[in-house]
Design a protein around this motif. Structure first.
Motif, short mmCIF file in Angstrom:
data_model
loop_
_atom_site.label_atom_id
_atom_site.label_comp_id
_atom_site.label_asym_id
_atom_site.label_seq_id
_atom_site.Cartn_x
_atom_site.Cartn_y
_atom_site.Cartn_z
N ALA A 157 0.83 -1.21 0.00
CA ALA A 157 0.00 0.00 0.00
C ALA A 157 0.86 1.26 0.00
CB ALA A 157 -0.92 0.01 1.22
N LEU A 215 -1.53 -1.06 -3.93
CA LEU A 215 -2.67 -0.18 -3.66
C LEU A 215 -2.10 1.22 -3.59
CD1 LEU A 215 -5.42 0.82 -2.55
CD2 LEU A 215 -4.67 0.02 -0.30
N SER A 230 -6.81 3.97 -4.80
CA SER A 230 -7.32 4.56 -3.57
C SER A 230 -8.35 5.62 -3.92
CB SER A 230 -6.16 5.16 -2.77
OG SER A 230 -6.57 5.53 -1.48
N LYS A 276 -10.11 0.83 -3.30
CA LYS A 276 -10.15 0.74 -1.84
C LYS A 276 -10.75 2.01 -1.25
CE LYS A 276 -7.66 2.10 2.07
NZ LYS A 276 -6.91 3.32 2.39
N THR A 315 -2.35 -6.47 2.92
CA THR A 315 -2.24 -5.21 2.19
C THR A 315 -1.55 -4.24 3.15
OG1 THR A 315 -4.23 -5.62 0.91
CG2 THR A 315 -3.46 -3.36 0.99
N GLY A 332 1.66 -1.27 4.02
CA GLY A 332 2.47 -0.20 3.45
C GLY A 332 3.68 0.17 4.27
#
Length: 324
Positions: A64, A105, A128, A162, A287, A289
């Motif tokens: 992410a 993402l 996003s 998302k 998911t 980041g």
């Protein structure tokens, strides 16, 4: 030099910059192409090789990178950790070069950069969608859809979108946010795209918005978020790892990916909680980041490899068991 290259017809070919270089001009070609040929982003998307598709039992690993779009640059004690876009792209490319990383993402600007760099071949792509609830904004819960929309994601060949879905019982903006998320779920489903819904029960603490990470609150958020939209056929959950994850996962039949959040615990502790949660039925992957892109020791490649080792491929495991 990296083996990545820009392979899109009509775009001047350029070698992907060396990862970790100190050259401040290393991503200058992205700026040039954006200035001279804005349509290059769509051509890059059209030329991209798509991911073969998700399969239950093969857990997906998605990185992410949509935090800066909400003004959230902080990682641990560094309030500007994600401020340098060149550094962020280096870290993302390092993660995406691991074959066990299934996708990304990202907000529109980051996703466009990665497309132009040719870094998303064979990867899952999630956009996003609502980034209007800026961190610290006076009406943060009024989380407007200021990013990707379903039509654009379909045109880019993405797999889904998302949406952050914060439910604040003391903030009247919650109703509008829930309605907007429901419409986004509908729009994504109509375009054959997955809706990755990230719900929280939120409260106001010390003048800021905080998410309630109790088991009971997460379960309540799942019940509310699962019912958004006219159909849940294309809906996934994106959930935090909390205590009693067995109870959380018992609250839904929707495919679920685990999020990482702002890494505050020790790395070994974080990976241990992920390992336990990934073993539960219905959990389709990670998911994550900041935890992996900005690890405490600075070793992005190592952090990504460790996280990848936690994922299971029950489909291949079952086949091996039958052979043996």
């Amino acid at each position: 030099m990296s083996t990545e290259s820009n392979r899109v017809q009509g775009i001047p070919r350029f070698p992907a910059p060396d990862i970790g270089s100190d050259d401040p001009t290393r991503y200058e070609d992205l700026t040039r192409i954006r200035l001279e040929d804005p349509e290059a982003v769509q051509r890059a998307a059209d030329a991209r090789t798509r991911h073969p598709g998700v399969v239950y039992g093969k857990q997906n690993f998605i990185v992410a990178a949509d935090h800066p779009a909400r003004g959230a640059l902080k990682v641990r004690d560094d309030h500007e950790a994600m401020a340098d876009r060149r550094d962020l792209l280096d870290r993302l490319r390092t993660a995406l070069q691991n074959p066990d990383v299934d996708g990304v993402l990202a907000s529109p600007d980051v996703l466009d950069d990665l497309l132009l760099l040719g870094a998303l071949d064979g990867k899952l792509v999630f956009g996003s969608m609502n980034r209007g609830g800026l961190s610290g904004l006076v009406n943060e819960i009024d989380d407007r859809f200021t990013g990707h929309n379903a039509e654009t994601l379909k045109n880019l060949g993405a797999d889904g979108g998302k949406m952050l879905t914060r439910i604040h019982y003391g903030d009247e903006n919650t109703t509008a946010t829930l309605e907007a998320c429901a419409h986004a779920v509908d729009d994504l489903a109509e375009n054959g795209l997955y809706a990755m819904v990230e719900p929280f029960i939120s409260t106001t603490r010390n003048g800021g918005i905080a998410n309630d990470l109790s088991t009971e609150a997460v379960i309540k958020s799942v019940g509310i978020a699962s019912s958004l939209g006219a159909s849940s056929a294309w809906t996934w959950m994106k959930l935090p790892v909390v205590q009693d994850m067995e109870r959380v996962m018992a609250s839904t039949t929707l495919p679920t990916v685990l999020l990482g959040g702002d890494p505050t615990a020790a790395p070994d502790e974080i990976f241990s909680t992920w390992r336990d949660a990934l073993a539960l039925p219905g959990v389709q992957g990670l998911t994550v980041g900041r935890t992996l892109l900005y690890p405490e020791d600075g070793d992005v490649e190592g952090a990504v490899a460790t996280a990848a080792s936690l994922l299971s491929d029950r489909r291949n495991q079952s086949a091996q068991e039958r052979i043996s």
